[in-house]
Every structure is written in structure tokens, then in C-alpha cells.
Design an enzyme around this catalytic site. Structure first.
Site, PDB file in Angstrom:
ATOM      1  N   ARG A 115      10.652 -15.605  -9.800  1.00 52.17           N
ATOM      2  CA  ARG A 115      10.433 -17.557  -8.668  1.00 52.17           C
ATOM      3  C   ARG A 115      10.844 -16.821  -7.728  1.00 52.17           C
ATOM      4  NH1 ARG A 115      14.705 -20.420 -12.309  1.00 52.17           N
ATOM      5  NH2 ARG A 115      13.074 -21.465 -13.238  1.00 52.17           N
ATOM      6  N   LYS A 137      -1.241 -16.555   2.605  1.00 57.31           N
ATOM      7  CA  LYS A 137      -2.088 -17.004   1.688  1.00 57.31           C
ATOM      8  C   LYS A 137      -1.944 -15.699   0.507  1.00 57.31           C
ATOM      9  CE  LYS A 137      -4.708 -20.610   3.700  1.00 57.31           C
ATOM     10  NZ  LYS A 137      -6.331 -20.534   4.246  1.00 57.31           N
ATOM     11  N   GLU A 179     -15.563 -11.612   9.146  1.00 57.30           N
ATOM     12  CA  GLU A 179     -14.065 -12.094   9.488  1.00 57.30           C
ATOM     13  C   GLU A 179     -14.454 -11.941  10.864  1.00 57.30           C
ATOM     14  OE1 GLU A 179     -12.917 -14.207   7.560  1.00 57.30           O
ATOM     15  OE2 GLU A 179     -13.371 -14.205   5.710  1.00 57.30           O
ATOM     16  N   LYS A 217      -6.084 -14.130  14.361  1.00 59.44           N
ATOM     17  CA  LYS A 217      -5.306 -15.319  13.424  1.00 59.44           C
ATOM     18  C   LYS A 217      -4.009 -15.136  13.539  1.00 59.44           C
ATOM     19  CE  LYS A 217      -4.888 -15.609   9.042  1.00 59.44           C
ATOM     20  NZ  LYS A 217      -5.115 -14.700   6.586  1.00 59.44           N
ATOM     21  N   GLU A 227      -1.908 -25.197   7.045  1.00 53.45           N
ATOM     22  CA  GLU A 227      -3.276 -25.792   7.356  1.00 53.45           C
ATOM     23  C   GLU A 227      -3.058 -27.159   6.699  1.00 53.45           C
ATOM     24  OE1 GLU A 227      -6.364 -22.487   5.288  1.00 53.45           O
ATOM     25  OE2 GLU A 227      -7.066 -24.889   4.635  1.00 53.45           O
ATOM     26  N   ARG A 231      -5.278 -24.522  11.150  1.00 57.65           N
ATOM     27  CA  ARG A 231      -6.062 -23.545  10.832  1.00 57.65           C
ATOM     28  C   ARG A 231      -6.958 -23.385   9.991  1.00 57.65           C
ATOM     29  NH1 ARG A 231      -1.798 -19.615   6.738  1.00 57.65           N
ATOM     30  NH2 ARG A 231      -3.253 -17.824   6.162  1.00 57.65           N
ATOM     31  N   ASN A 235     -11.370 -21.179   8.462  1.00 60.25           N
ATOM     32  CA  ASN A 235     -12.631 -20.990   7.493  1.00 60.25           C
ATOM     33  C   ASN A 235     -13.616 -21.425   7.872  1.00 60.25           C
ATOM     34  OD1 ASN A 235     -10.587 -21.122   4.997  1.00 60.25           O
ATOM     35  ND2 ASN A 235     -10.166 -23.150   5.728  1.00 60.25           N
ATOM     36  N   HIS A 238     -17.523 -20.375   5.790  1.00 60.18           N
ATOM     37  CA  HIS A 238     -16.369 -20.615   4.459  1.00 60.18           C
ATOM     38  C   HIS A 238     -16.950 -21.581   3.511  1.00 60.18           C
ATOM     39  CE1 HIS A 238     -14.041 -17.240   6.181  1.00 60.18           C
ATOM     40  NE2 HIS A 238     -13.799 -16.922   5.014  1.00 60.18           N
ATOM     41  N   HIS A 242     -18.214 -19.920   0.647  1.00 60.32           N
ATOM     42  CA  HIS A 242     -17.391 -19.696  -0.859  1.00 60.32           C
ATOM     43  C   HIS A 242     -18.016 -19.781  -1.901  1.00 60.32           C
ATOM     44  CE1 HIS A 242     -13.086 -19.774   0.582  1.00 60.32           C
ATOM     45  NE2 HIS A 242     -13.448 -18.457   0.214  1.00 60.32           N
ATOM     46  N   HIS A 259     -17.764 -11.083   0.175  1.00 58.68           N
ATOM     47  CA  HIS A 259     -17.214 -11.899   0.187  1.00 58.68           C
ATOM     48  C   HIS A 259     -17.608 -12.020   1.620  1.00 58.68           C
ATOM     49  CE1 HIS A 259     -14.233 -15.572   1.860  1.00 58.68           C
ATOM     50  NE2 HIS A 259     -13.302 -14.656   2.622  1.00 58.68           N
TER      51      HIS A 259
HETATM   52  N1  GLY Z   1      -8.659 -16.715   4.754  1.00 57.14           N
HETATM   53  C1  GLY Z   1      -8.184 -17.961   5.692  1.00 57.14           C
HETATM   54  C2  GLY Z   1      -6.581 -18.295   6.049  1.00 57.14           C
HETATM   55  O1  GLY Z   1      -5.481 -17.651   5.919  1.00 57.14           O
HETATM   56  O2  GLY Z   1      -6.559 -19.268   6.584  1.00 57.14           O
END
Ligand code: GLY
Length: 358
Positions: A115, A137, A179, A217, A227, A231, A235, A238, A242, A259
Site C-alpha cells: 500500500r 503520474k 515534450e 510543467k 487534472e 493540467r 495533453n 496527445h 497516443h 512517444h
Molecule cells: N504527461 C502529462 C502530465 O503529466 O500531465
């Protein structure tokens, strides 16, 4: 270099970063340290890292296979098994030494084993320095679907040693740059402009550009850690990027894209959508397209490819109530979130991508 202060941790750099790391580890009284590496970083980065790590705490190394196809629950199971066999307890520390696969997967393993254990990210690729390792993330792919499983959980520290970039292949550098371009496009026209001319770039310039990218960032994440709104702007490129990456990953006839390579295509396509839907000027659309066209190889998509790529959009994590929500641009540096479009316009964006490369 001054540390960058994130919500509950610091992002530290180069020599002073190692001093901060050693200080943190030795004051925290961890029971054991588990360093997660992949087959590349085991060879190229671990010896350097061990030579600067100053601690009497027992260190164990856990190696995973390199590459996006190994960013899976199966790999996590292997690491969880290894942690159990090595008698890891909750007072242990996991250090993720690697690119985005290692930091995303290692962060997820740490967040879920017993946990939750503490973890520190030491990104070794440009992509993970400017994006994956920062912002909390963590997660893995589900089949071809990118990052579908995961949690947001912050590391205790991120240490960026730009010296690791010396051994990074050019295509990996370009992948990370995508990025950084994105950070300019969503947040800072002046940062974007700096990136449009990278001739005569020194390692000092690159370090400064990385530092500034991380600041962009981090500021976005500080404002919206989970997000709910701003945030989502991270994307940009993306949604289609993606989908392209997943489609190519799952299709033996297509070249697998890194990527950033997929995201660069996504940014051209989504800039086209922005010029149709949110007022991005034709001049800026052309400028964006030219920068990416000069930096990344053209990938040809047939109508069948595009149809399949559109199918992948239904798995995008930003979707709500069946809507596919794009992040687009009003102008360079000014993003707009939650924009819907039609399949017809998506087909036109691919036609534009093909046209500029003809
Ligand atoms: N890679 C996008 C974010 O961290 O929100």
C-alpha cells in the site's frame, strides 16, 4: 542550479542534486534501497549513480526489460515478486533510474507495494526529465492502450542529471524534445521561439532549456495536480498522438514510434484542428508544422490506418460522457481545453499532414 519546488518534493539538478539526494537519504533512515533499472540503464547509468550515492544502507538492484512493450502489469508482478523475495518493507525506498517506462512503472510499483513505499525518480532520458518523472503520474499500459492503469502519487524527490544524456541516442533526444516543444506551445511563446533554432546548442544551453521546461510543467501541475482543468493542456498533441502510438505499437506492419515521435505528429494534426476550430492563425500553423516536419520523419497513413487510429480515440483518458475532448490552441502559448471535433475534420488534418510532407 536552484531546486524547483513541487507540491511536496523538490526537483534537484546535477552536482548539487546529488548532495541533496545523499542528505535526504541519510536523514530519513530507510530500511533498504531498491534501485529499479532497465537493461540499458543497468549498464550505462547504474555504475555512475552508485559511485555518487553515499550511504551505508543496503542496496538491491531490480532489473526490468527495456522498452514500452514491457510497461505492463506482468512486469510489475515481476518487480513486486522481487521486492517480496528481498523482504522489502514499507520503510524501504525505491529509486527509479531510467526513462519514462522505469519512472512510470517504478512509481506505480512503489505506490502499490504494501500500500505504498517512498520513491525517488532519477530520469535518464530527455523525455522522462522534462515530463514523465515530474508531476506524480505513475502507471502502465493495458495492452496497446497507453497509461490506462495507474495512480497519481508524488515521488519524494526528482534528481535530473543532464550528464546521462551523453549516451542517449539521437532519436530518443528528439522524442524528449517533442515534450519541450509542447511546453512552449501550451504555455510560452518565447520558450517555443527559443526551441525553433537549436543550431549551435551547447550542453549548458540544453540544461537551461530542460530547467525551463520543468518549470513550465511543474507550474501547470501545481495549479491542477489531479487534472481537473489546466493540467489537461499537457495533453496537447496527445489525443491523436497516443492513438497513433497505440495503433503503431499494436500493428506489426507499422514502424513502432517513440512517444515523442507520435506526439509530434499529433501536434501537427491538432494544430490543424486548432486552425479550423479555435482560431490558431495560418501563420502559426505553418510555423509549427515546419518545425516538426524538419525535426521528425514523415509517417504515411492509409485511410484504413486513419480509421483505426480514430477507433483508438475512444480510449483517451480525457473523454467524458462519450465525448473526445481535445486540447487545442488559440495561439502559440494559449491553449483551450475540452474541444470536440468531427471525424471529417480529423481526416482533413491527416490530409494536411500528408500535404505538407509531399
Ligand atoms: N504527461 C502529462 C502530465 O503529466 O500531465
Amino acid at each position: 542550479m536552484q531546486p524547483i519546488i513541487a507540491s511536496s518534493y523538490e526537483i534537484v539538478f546535477n552536482t548539487s542534486g546529488y548532495t541533496a539526494l545523499n542528505h535526504y537519504i541519510n536523514k530519513t533512515n530507510y530500511s533498504k534501497i531498491f534501485i529499479i533499472v532497465d537493461s540499458n540503464t543497468q549498464e550505462q547509468c547504474l555504475p555512475v549513480f552508485l559511485s555518487v550515492l553515499e550511504t551505508a544502507i543496503t542496496i538491491e538492484v531490480i532489473e526490468i526489460d527495456a522498452g514500452e512493450i514491457h510497461k505492463t502489469i506482468d512486469t510489475c508482478s515481476g518487480v513486486w515478486d522481487a521486492l517480496a523475495a528481498l523482504e522489502a518493507d514499507r520503510k524501504g525506498l525505491i529509486i527509479n533510474l531510467g526513462g519514462g517506462v522505469v519512472t512510470d512503472l517504478g512509481g506505480f510499483v512503489a505506490s502499490t507495494f504494501k500500500r505504498g513505499m517512498d520513491f525517488i525518480n532519477i530520469p535518464t532520458t530527455l523525455l522522462s526529465m522534462v515530463d514523465a518523472s515530474v508531476g506524480g503520474k505513475t502507471g502502465v499500459d493495458l495492452g496497446m492502450l497507453k497509461n490506462l492503469i495507474g495512480v497519481i502519487n508524488n515521488p519524494k524527490m526528482v534528481l535530473i542529471d543532464t550528464g546521462f544524456l551523453a549516451t542517449l541516442p539521437q532519436n530518443e533526444m528528439r522524442s524528449g524534445l517533442a515534450e519541450m516543444y509542447k511546453h512552449g506551445l501550451i504555455a510560452s511563446k518565447s520558450y517555443w521561439q527559443q526551441l525553433t533554432d537549436l543550431t549551435a546548442l551547447t550542453i549548458e544551453d540544453l540544461t537551461t532549456l530542460i530547467y525551463d521546461s520543468v518549470i513550465i510543467k511543474n507550474n501547470v501541475v501545481l495549479e491542477d495536480p489531479t487534472e481537473q482543468g489546466i493540467r489537461k493542456t499537457l495533453n496537447f498533441g496527445h489525443t491523436l498522438g497516443h492513438a497513433i502510438e497505440s495503433y503503431c505499437l499494436g500493428n506489426p506492419d507499422k514502424t513502432t514510434l517513440l512517444h515523442g515521435e507520435a506526439i509530434a505528429i499529433g501536434m501537427i494534426l491538432e494544430s490543424y484542428l486548432a486552425s479550423e476550430l479555435t482560431g490558431l492563425s495560418k501563420i502559426e500553423l505553418t510555423q509549427i508544422s515546419q518545425v516538426f516536419k524538419n525535426m521528425y520523419e514523415y509517417v504515411q497513413f492509409t485511410d484504413t490506418d486513419i480509421r483505426n487510429i480514430i477507433e483508438y480515440l475512444k480510449y483517451d483518458k480525457k473523454n467524458s460522457n462519450g465525448n473526445i475532448n481535445f486540447v487545442l490552441l488559440k495561439e502559440i502559448g494559449i491553449p483551450v481545453i475540452d474541444i470536440n471535433t468531427s471525424n471529417e475534420l480529423i481526416y482533413k488534418s491527416f490530409a494536411y499532414y500528408s500535404l505538407i510532407n509531399s
